[in-house]
Design a protein around this motif. Structure first.
Motif, PDB file in Angstrom:
ATOM      1  N   PHE A  40       1.667 -14.694  -5.205  1.00 28.30           N
ATOM      2  CA  PHE A  40       0.520 -14.868  -6.097  1.00 28.30           C
ATOM      3  C   PHE A  40       0.483 -16.283  -6.663  1.00 28.30           C
ATOM      4  N   LYS A  41      -0.667 -16.649  -7.202  1.00 30.77           N
ATOM      5  CA  LYS A  41      -0.822 -17.988  -7.749  1.00 30.77           C
ATOM      6  C   LYS A  41      -0.075 -18.164  -9.066  1.00 30.77           C
ATOM      7  N   HIS A  42      -0.042 -17.156  -9.893  1.00 28.36           N
ATOM      8  CA  HIS A  42       0.554 -17.285 -11.216  1.00 28.36           C
ATOM      9  C   HIS A  42       1.618 -16.228 -11.514  1.00 28.36           C
ATOM     10  N   VAL A  43       1.448 -15.041 -10.991  1.00 28.88           N
ATOM     11  CA  VAL A  43       2.409 -13.959 -11.223  1.00 28.88           C
ATOM     12  C   VAL A  43       3.588 -14.106 -10.265  1.00 28.88           C
TER      13      VAL A  43
ATOM     14  N   SER B 129       4.382  -5.664 -12.723  1.00 26.79           N
ATOM     15  CA  SER B 129       4.036  -4.501 -11.908  1.00 26.79           C
ATOM     16  C   SER B 129       3.135  -4.935 -10.756  1.00 26.79           C
ATOM     17  N   TYR B 130       3.286  -4.226  -9.624  1.00 25.52           N
ATOM     18  CA  TYR B 130       2.598  -4.615  -8.392  1.00 25.52           C
ATOM     19  C   TYR B 130       1.972  -3.391  -7.729  1.00 25.52           C
ATOM     20  N   SER B 131       0.800  -3.586  -7.134  1.00 21.19           N
ATOM     21  CA  SER B 131       0.105  -2.500  -6.455  1.00 21.19           C
ATOM     22  C   SER B 131      -0.715  -3.067  -5.305  1.00 21.19           C
TER      23      SER B 131
ATOM     24  N   GLY C 202      -0.879  -8.286  -8.834  1.00 19.29           N
ATOM     25  CA  GLY C 202       0.352  -8.615  -9.518  1.00 19.29           C
ATOM     26  C   GLY C 202       0.055  -8.767 -10.998  1.00 19.29           C
ATOM     27  N   VAL C 203       0.817  -8.098 -11.845  1.00 24.48           N
ATOM     28  CA  VAL C 203       0.629  -8.152 -13.297  1.00 24.48           C
ATOM     29  C   VAL C 203       1.928  -8.609 -13.937  1.00 24.48           C
TER      30      VAL C 203
END
Length: 230
Positions: free
Chosen positions: A51-54, A127-129, A187-188
């Motif tokens: 991801f770009k940031h997560v 957390s990822y989904s 991505g959180v």
């Protein structure tokens, strides 16, 4: 795409008129809780979960050795066990039920507890989904506790507000789009500007379906990482 969330959402989906900073102070006693959301779609969504940031998922986080318990709700028999959330193994495609944990079709989500053998200082919860449709977005309330409150109940049922029995609300994650199913790889990352979400022995994920138009609104959770502050 990156989304900065600055509101809280309850189980009915109604936005609450409470500043995120105020709730954050009740948990960490200091700075502001931040929820950063990244979404990969199309060719950007790969088995690498970049991801770009997560941060990407890691195998050596403290959640890997933690105990996971299903407090409320039922696992969907087509999906993976709870261990899919902390085994470090990730799905390699968008619709891979056995590589994800998700609640039973038609159910109102549920609650997942992550417990450690002692209180740790948590820097991040990630957390990822991944799913091409409505099972992609994430919608949950995250609670935390050090377990020392005399009223502490480690397994509050669906009729019990965790905040009344020794839990503190960290934040609410809601990555649902304004329109459309919101399919993709999410991505959180939940952090605090002060570098710590506080001393935590228990985490409780109060998971809500992303939609109710059909029975298939429970998120395909691929992994949950808990990063200890060094």
């Amino acid at each position: 795409m990156t989304i900065w969330k600055d509101h809280l959402v309850n189980r009915s989906g109604k936005k609450l008129a409470i500043a995120l900073l105020l709730l954050a102070s009740s948990v960490s006693g200091q700075a502001q809780v931040k929820v950063i959301v990244d979404l990969n779609t199309g060719s950007e969504a790969t088995a690498a979960f970049k991801f770009k940031h997560v941060p990407s998922p890691v195998k050596a986080d403290v959640a890997a050795k933690a105990k996971l318990s299903l407090v409320v709700g039922d696992r969907d028999g087509n999906g993976g066990e709870l261990t899919a959330l902390n085994d470090g193994a990730l799905p390699v495609e968008a619709d891979q039920p056995a590589a994800n944990f998700f609640f039973a079709a038609g159910s109102d989500g549920g609650r997942i507890q992550i417990s450690f053998d002692h209180a740790i200082e948590v820097a991040q919860v990630n957390s990822y989904s991944w799913h091409p449709g409505a099972r992609g977005p994430q919608f949950y309330n995250l609670f935390a506790s050090d377990g020392t409150d005399p009223k502490f109940n480690p397994e509050p049922n669906e009729h019990t507000d965790p905040a009344t029995c020794g839990w503190k609300l960290v934040t609410t994650v809601d990555t649902r789009p304004e329109k459309g199913s919101g399919g993709g790889q999410y991505g959180v990352s939940i952090t605090d500007a002060g570098g710590s979400l506080g001393k935590v022995r228990y985490l409780l994920f109060d998971v809500v379906p992303t939609e109710s138009e059909d029975p298939f609104g429970n998120t395909f959770f691929s992994e949950i990482d808990v990063i200890e502050k060094k």
